[in-house]
Design a protein around this motif. Structure first.
Motif, PDB file in Angstrom:
ATOM      1  N   UNK A 112     -14.091   0.555   3.421  1.00 41.07           N
ATOM      2  CA  UNK A 112     -12.717  -0.080   2.785  1.00 41.07           C
ATOM      3  C   UNK A 112     -11.950  -0.553   3.803  1.00 41.07           C
ATOM      4  N   UNK A 113     -12.483  -0.927   4.572  1.00 41.05           N
ATOM      5  CA  UNK A 113     -11.666  -1.626   5.954  1.00 41.05           C
ATOM      6  C   UNK A 113     -10.213  -2.411   5.796  1.00 41.05           C
ATOM      7  N   UNK A 114     -11.382  -3.040   4.347  1.00 40.52           N
ATOM      8  CA  UNK A 114     -10.270  -4.457   4.793  1.00 40.52           C
ATOM      9  C   UNK A 114      -9.217  -3.981   3.670  1.00 40.52           C
ATOM     10  N   UNK A 115      -9.634  -3.014   2.460  1.00 39.52           N
ATOM     11  CA  UNK A 115      -8.318  -2.499   1.534  1.00 39.52           C
ATOM     12  C   UNK A 115      -9.109  -0.759   1.360  1.00 39.52           C
ATOM     13  N   UNK A 116      -8.037  -0.351   0.777  1.00 40.94           N
ATOM     14  CA  UNK A 116      -8.213   0.949   0.044  1.00 40.94           C
ATOM     15  C   UNK A 116      -7.712   1.401  -1.146  1.00 40.94           C
ATOM     16  N   UNK A 117      -7.375   1.866  -1.740  1.00 33.28           N
ATOM     17  CA  UNK A 117      -6.252   2.305  -3.101  1.00 33.28           C
ATOM     18  C   UNK A 117      -5.390   3.405  -2.586  1.00 33.28           C
ATOM     19  N   UNK A 118      -6.303   4.115  -1.421  1.00 28.41           N
ATOM     20  CA  UNK A 118      -5.011   5.531  -1.458  1.00 28.41           C
ATOM     21  C   UNK A 118      -4.364   5.305  -0.617  1.00 28.41           C
ATOM     22  N   UNK A 119      -2.975   6.113  -0.159  1.00 37.12           N
ATOM     23  CA  UNK A 119      -2.744   5.359   1.246  1.00 37.12           C
ATOM     24  C   UNK A 119      -3.819   6.359   2.511  1.00 37.12           C
ATOM     25  N   UNK A 120      -3.310   5.992   4.295  1.00 37.87           N
ATOM     26  CA  UNK A 120      -3.952   6.749   4.857  1.00 37.87           C
ATOM     27  C   UNK A 120      -3.935   5.549   6.088  1.00 37.87           C
ATOM     28  N   UNK A 121      -3.897   6.824   7.811  1.00 31.87           N
ATOM     29  CA  UNK A 121      -3.170   6.386   8.393  1.00 31.87           C
ATOM     30  C   UNK A 121      -2.969   5.140   8.883  1.00 31.87           C
ATOM     31  N   UNK A 122      -4.116   4.038   8.220  1.00 31.81           N
ATOM     32  CA  UNK A 122      -4.077   2.827   8.649  1.00 31.81           C
ATOM     33  C   UNK A 122      -3.018   1.981   8.470  1.00 31.81           C
ATOM     34  N   UNK A 123      -2.499   2.484   6.885  1.00 31.65           N
ATOM     35  CA  UNK A 123      -2.111   2.233   5.634  1.00 31.65           C
ATOM     36  C   UNK A 123      -0.747   2.158   6.780  1.00 31.65           C
ATOM     37  N   UNK A 124      -0.262   3.495   6.574  1.00 40.18           N
ATOM     38  CA  UNK A 124       0.650   4.125   7.208  1.00 40.18           C
ATOM     39  C   UNK A 124       1.585   3.967   8.550  1.00 40.18           C
ATOM     40  N   UNK A 125       0.958   3.839   9.321  1.00 40.17           N
ATOM     41  CA  UNK A 125       0.984   3.255  10.501  1.00 40.17           C
ATOM     42  C   UNK A 125       0.995   2.461  11.039  1.00 40.17           C
ATOM     43  N   UNK A 126      -0.048   1.582  10.882  1.00 38.59           N
ATOM     44  CA  UNK A 126       0.105  -0.153  11.025  1.00 38.59           C
ATOM     45  C   UNK A 126       0.335  -1.133  10.308  1.00 38.59           C
ATOM     46  N   UNK A 127       0.793  -0.488   8.209  1.00 36.99           N
ATOM     47  CA  UNK A 127       1.688  -1.144   8.009  1.00 36.99           C
ATOM     48  C   UNK A 127       3.115  -1.190   7.483  1.00 36.99           C
TER      49      UNK A 127
END
Length: 288
Positions: free
Chosen positions: A114-129
């Motif tokens: 799910x590196x390209x997209x994940x439906x749940x919040x994770x550290x990539x979404x929160x920090x990098x996003x």
């Protein structure tokens, strides 16, 4: 009926967890590195701020997972901080944190699949996003104002049920080895509740739509640069946004519901940061 839901009464501190940085595996760090390589390549010409510079200014390193202590030290220059959480947190709590200039960071790292997209919040979404956009002063003010307005709203019983169902569905969808039948059951349950919600739209529901089309999937400027965290944390969606239908940001975006498990069929573009803040003011007046 409008309720003061249990989640509205829960102290923010209840959701805070320690990072336990040493518990991250080599695989976790490699997932971060792979995601960041793709994002740096895709966002160089697409992000609304200089993405690589913004990462460094927020205490992030493309070669290893972020340390919360380093992030918070870096963010002092912007007057913001972060708090580590386990996963989804209730909307009133999330908005309350935002009002206090605190961004929640989920400690979970998404799976390789799910590196390209994940439906749940994770550290990539929160920090990098989310974090890189804090380098823009007008966006910081927009985010804080958003939290202040969201915090004061009352959530209906149906709003609460939708949140719980969406959390259950997304967290299950984020599992690497999930049972398809169960996933479909959770999705159907969520869809039924969302249909009910569309027939009784509350101010909280409308504000959540505006949040989705701006904070999560917003674009800005004549060249439609990306600032939404959903786009800045997904190389797949960032690339796809080039071809996605775009509309000028206005109150009309409140007419559009959203789906967390697939690509967005349209995106909304603010003229500039001033226009973005003006639209938030219009939404606030509209929902009362």
């Amino acid at each position: 009926m409008e309720l003061a839901c249990e989640t509205q009464l829960t102290p923010i501190a209840q959701f805070s967890v320690t990072q336990n940085y040493d518990s991250y595996t080599d695989s976790d760090h490699e997932a971060w590195r792979c995601a960041m390589r793709a994002l740096l390549n895709v966002l160089e010409s697409r992000c609304a701020v200089p993405y690589e510079i913004a990462l460094r200014q927020c205490g992030l390193n493309a070669h290893r997972l972020p340390r919360l202590s380093e992030i918070n030290e870096a963010l002092t220059r912007f007057g913001w901080q972060t708090m580590m959480v386990d996963s989804f947190i209730p909307p009133p709590t999330f908005m309350g944190l935002q009002a206090q200039r605190i961004l929640p960071i989920t400690r979970h790292v998404r799976a390789y699949s799910q590196l390209g997209y994940t439906p749940i919040p994770d550290i990539i979404h929160e920090a990098a996003g989310h974090l890189p956009m804090l380098v823009e002063p007008k966006y910081r003010r927009f985010l804080q104002r958003f939290g202040e307005e969201g915090e004061r709203l009352r959530y209906s019983e149906l709003d609460e049920r939708v949140y719980v169902a969406q959390k259950r569905y997304a967290e299950f969808a984020g599992l690497p080895n999930r049972d398809v039948a169960t996933l479909n059951e959770f999705r159907d349950e969520l869809e039924v509740l969302r249909i009910q919600q569309k027939q009784a739209l509350t101010p909280a529901c409308l504000l959540s739509r505006f949040h989705w089309w701006t904070v999560e999937y917003g674009m800005v400027g004549g060249s439609a640069k990306l600032f939404g965290a959903g786009l800045l944390s997904s190389s797949t969606e960032a690339l796809a946004s080039d071809e996605t239908r775009k509309e000028r940001l206005s109150l009309a975006c409140l007419d559009y519901d959203y789906e967390i498990s697939r690509m967005q069929p349209q995106l909304f573009v603010a003229d500039d940061w001033t226009h973005l803040n003006e639209q938030l003011s219009r939404v606030i007046r509209y929902i009362g």
